[in-house]
Design a protein around this motif. Structure first.
Motif, PDB file in Angstrom:
ATOM      1  N   VAL A 159      -3.361  -5.467   9.472  1.00  0.00           N
ATOM      2  CA  VAL A 159      -2.074  -5.207  10.129  1.00  0.00           C
ATOM      3  C   VAL A 159      -1.125  -4.580   9.116  1.00  0.00           C
ATOM      4  CG1 VAL A 159      -0.075  -6.273  11.259  1.00  0.00           C
ATOM      5  CG2 VAL A 159      -2.376  -7.113  11.740  1.00  0.00           C
ATOM      6  N   LEU A 160      -0.531  -3.431   9.478  1.00  0.00           N
ATOM      7  CA  LEU A 160       0.401  -2.727   8.594  1.00  0.00           C
ATOM      8  C   LEU A 160       1.834  -2.959   9.039  1.00  0.00           C
ATOM      9  CD1 LEU A 160      -1.412   0.693   8.145  1.00  0.00           C
ATOM     10  CD2 LEU A 160      -1.045  -1.049   6.395  1.00  0.00           C
ATOM     11  N   LEU A 161       2.703  -3.204   8.070  1.00  0.00           N
ATOM     12  CA  LEU A 161       4.129  -3.380   8.324  1.00  0.00           C
ATOM     13  C   LEU A 161       4.903  -2.330   7.544  1.00  0.00           C
ATOM     14  CD1 LEU A 161       4.370  -7.259   7.961  1.00  0.00           C
ATOM     15  CD2 LEU A 161       4.004  -5.940  10.054  1.00  0.00           C
ATOM     16  N   GLN A 162       5.838  -1.693   8.226  1.00  0.00           N
ATOM     17  CA  GLN A 162       6.686  -0.685   7.590  1.00  0.00           C
ATOM     18  C   GLN A 162       8.078  -1.286   7.395  1.00  0.00           C
ATOM     19  OE1 GLN A 162       7.184   2.843   9.946  1.00  0.00           O
ATOM     20  NE2 GLN A 162       8.217   3.938   8.317  1.00  0.00           N
ATOM     21  N   CYS A 175       6.175   7.709  11.055  1.00  0.00           N
ATOM     22  CA  CYS A 175       4.955   7.281  10.376  1.00  0.00           C
ATOM     23  C   CYS A 175       3.794   7.089  11.351  1.00  0.00           C
ATOM     24  CB  CYS A 175       5.197   5.979   9.607  1.00  0.00           C
ATOM     25  SG  CYS A 175       3.746   5.333   8.763  1.00  0.00           S
ATOM     26  N   MET A 176       4.062   6.620  12.555  1.00  0.00           N
ATOM     27  CA  MET A 176       3.036   6.410  13.579  1.00  0.00           C
ATOM     28  C   MET A 176       1.955   5.410  13.146  1.00  0.00           C
ATOM     29  SD  MET A 176       4.365   8.242  15.756  1.00  0.00           S
ATOM     30  CE  MET A 176       3.684   9.198  17.056  1.00  0.00           C
ATOM     31  N   SER A 177       2.301   4.532  12.229  1.00  0.00           N
ATOM     32  CA  SER A 177       1.347   3.529  11.780  1.00  0.00           C
ATOM     33  C   SER A 177       2.100   2.254  11.422  1.00  0.00           C
ATOM     34  CB  SER A 177       0.582   4.039  10.565  1.00  0.00           C
ATOM     35  OG  SER A 177      -0.388   3.115  10.162  1.00  0.00           O
ATOM     36  N   GLY A 178       1.660   1.157  11.950  1.00  0.00           N
ATOM     37  CA  GLY A 178       2.269  -0.127  11.608  1.00  0.00           C
ATOM     38  C   GLY A 178       3.503  -0.454  12.419  1.00  0.00           C
ATOM     39  N   GLY A 196       0.817   9.623   1.676  1.00  0.00           N
ATOM     40  CA  GLY A 196      -0.009  10.773   2.042  1.00  0.00           C
ATOM     41  C   GLY A 196      -0.022  11.024   3.540  1.00  0.00           C
ATOM     42  N   ILE A 197       0.438  10.061   4.321  1.00  0.00           N
ATOM     43  CA  ILE A 197       0.538  10.210   5.774  1.00  0.00           C
ATOM     44  C   ILE A 197       1.982  10.597   6.092  1.00  0.00           C
ATOM     45  CG2 ILE A 197       0.320   9.026   7.990  1.00  0.00           C
ATOM     46  CD1 ILE A 197      -1.646   7.093   6.609  1.00  0.00           C
ATOM     47  N   ASP A 198       2.170  11.633   6.891  1.00  0.00           N
ATOM     48  CA  ASP A 198       3.519  12.112   7.213  1.00  0.00           C
ATOM     49  C   ASP A 198       4.434  10.986   7.686  1.00  0.00           C
ATOM     50  OD1 ASP A 198       3.003  14.718   6.564  1.00  0.00           O
ATOM     51  OD2 ASP A 198       2.558  15.358   8.614  1.00  0.00           O
ATOM     52  N   GLY A 199       5.600  10.879   7.072  1.00  0.00           N
ATOM     53  CA  GLY A 199       6.612   9.920   7.467  1.00  0.00           C
ATOM     54  C   GLY A 199       6.398   8.515   6.956  1.00  0.00           C
ATOM     55  N   CYS A 200       5.318   8.284   6.248  1.00  0.00           N
ATOM     56  CA  CYS A 200       5.039   6.943   5.737  1.00  0.00           C
ATOM     57  C   CYS A 200       5.406   6.855   4.253  1.00  0.00           C
ATOM     58  CB  CYS A 200       3.561   6.593   5.918  1.00  0.00           C
ATOM     59  SG  CYS A 200       3.028   6.544   7.636  1.00  0.00           S
ATOM     60  N   GLY A 201       5.375   5.673   3.734  1.00  0.00           N
ATOM     61  CA  GLY A 201       5.656   5.420   2.325  1.00  0.00           C
ATOM     62  C   GLY A 201       4.969   4.134   1.926  1.00  0.00           C
ATOM     63  N   LEU A 202       5.702   3.264   1.254  1.00  0.00           N
ATOM     64  CA  LEU A 202       5.146   1.968   0.872  1.00  0.00           C
ATOM     65  C   LEU A 202       5.173   1.044   2.087  1.00  0.00           C
ATOM     66  CD1 LEU A 202       6.798   1.494  -2.628  1.00  0.00           C
ATOM     67  CD2 LEU A 202       4.440   2.115  -2.127  1.00  0.00           C
ATOM     68  N   MET A 203       4.018   0.479   2.378  1.00  0.00           N
ATOM     69  CA  MET A 203       3.881  -0.429   3.514  1.00  0.00           C
ATOM     70  C   MET A 203       3.180  -1.693   3.039  1.00  0.00           C
ATOM     71  SD  MET A 203       2.900   2.300   6.480  1.00  0.00           S
ATOM     72  CE  MET A 203       3.155   1.179   7.837  1.00  0.00           C
ATOM     73  N   ILE A 204       3.293  -2.747   3.823  1.00  0.00           N
ATOM     74  CA  ILE A 204       2.635  -4.007   3.485  1.00  0.00           C
ATOM     75  C   ILE A 204       1.458  -4.187   4.434  1.00  0.00           C
ATOM     76  CG2 ILE A 204       2.865  -6.505   3.311  1.00  0.00           C
ATOM     77  CD1 ILE A 204       5.878  -6.044   2.802  1.00  0.00           C
ATOM     78  N   GLU A 205       0.276  -4.419   3.848  1.00  0.00           N
ATOM     79  CA  GLU A 205      -0.917  -4.671   4.642  1.00  0.00           C
ATOM     80  C   GLU A 205      -1.227  -6.161   4.619  1.00  0.00           C
ATOM     81  OE1 GLU A 205      -5.456  -3.057   5.286  1.00  0.00           O
ATOM     82  OE2 GLU A 205      -4.481  -2.696   3.354  1.00  0.00           O
ATOM     83  N   MET A 206      -1.279  -6.743   5.805  1.00  0.00           N
ATOM     84  CA  MET A 206      -1.596  -8.160   5.948  1.00  0.00           C
ATOM     85  C   MET A 206      -3.097  -8.318   6.151  1.00  0.00           C
ATOM     86  SD  MET A 206       1.563  -9.159   8.519  1.00  0.00           S
ATOM     87  CE  MET A 206       0.936 -10.775   8.870  1.00  0.00           C
ATOM     88  N   LYS A 234       0.849  -1.192   0.000  1.00  0.00           N
ATOM     89  CA  LYS A 234       0.000   0.000   0.000  1.00  0.00           C
ATOM     90  C   LYS A 234       0.882   1.239   0.000  1.00  0.00           C
ATOM     91  CE  LYS A 234      -3.944  -2.172   0.623  1.00  0.00           C
ATOM     92  NZ  LYS A 234      -5.073  -2.103  -0.245  1.00  0.00           N
ATOM     93  N   ASP A 235       0.466   2.269  -0.747  1.00  0.00           N
ATOM     94  CA  ASP A 235       1.182   3.536  -0.764  1.00  0.00           C
ATOM     95  C   ASP A 235       0.534   4.465   0.255  1.00  0.00           C
ATOM     96  OD1 ASP A 235       2.558   5.865  -1.231  1.00  0.00           O
ATOM     97  OD2 ASP A 235       2.033   6.016  -3.352  1.00  0.00           O
ATOM     98  N   LEU A 236       1.197   4.658   1.371  1.00  0.00           N
ATOM     99  CA  LEU A 236       0.689   5.531   2.423  1.00  0.00           C
ATOM    100  C   LEU A 236       1.530   6.800   2.533  1.00  0.00           C
ATOM    101  CD1 LEU A 236      -0.193   2.869   5.138  1.00  0.00           C
ATOM    102  CD2 LEU A 236      -1.686   3.932   3.469  1.00  0.00           C
TER     103      LEU A 236
END
Length: 99
Positions: free
Chosen positions: A50-53, A84-87, A36-46, A32-34
């Protein structure tokens, strides 16, 4: 002498035995391309959301692309921080694209 010859023959047959490689890529997900969220980028959604950075890759040369389906294995890097504060921040141990 017979024991050495027998061991040599057994070793040769054991070494020649071929079996398909066992994939250690135990998990499935979608990239997933995230960005748009500060500090995030391409992440894997399981499954289950569940998000993995990915912070490190054990296998060089693999390029993540948004929308890509992958099988992978990972190790969580609990000593890392991200803006990113996510995943979860992870090291990708094994990854392959799936159809």
């Amino acid at each position: 002498m017979k024991t050495v010859s027998l061991c040599a023959v057994l070793f040769i047959f054991a070494a020649c035995k071929t079996s398909p490689p066992v994939s250690s890529c135990r998990y499935a997900g979608v990239v997933k391309d995230l960005s748009g969220i500060d500090g995030c980028g391409l992440m894997i959604e399981m499954k289950g959301g569940v998000l993995l950075q990915p912070a490190e890759f054990a296998v060089p040369g693999f390029t993540l692309r948004a929308g890509q389906a992958v099988r992978f294995d990972f190790m969580e890097l609990k000593d890392r921080a991200s803006t990113c504060m996510s995943g979860r921040i992870v090291r990708i141990e094994c990854i392959e694209e799936t159809k």
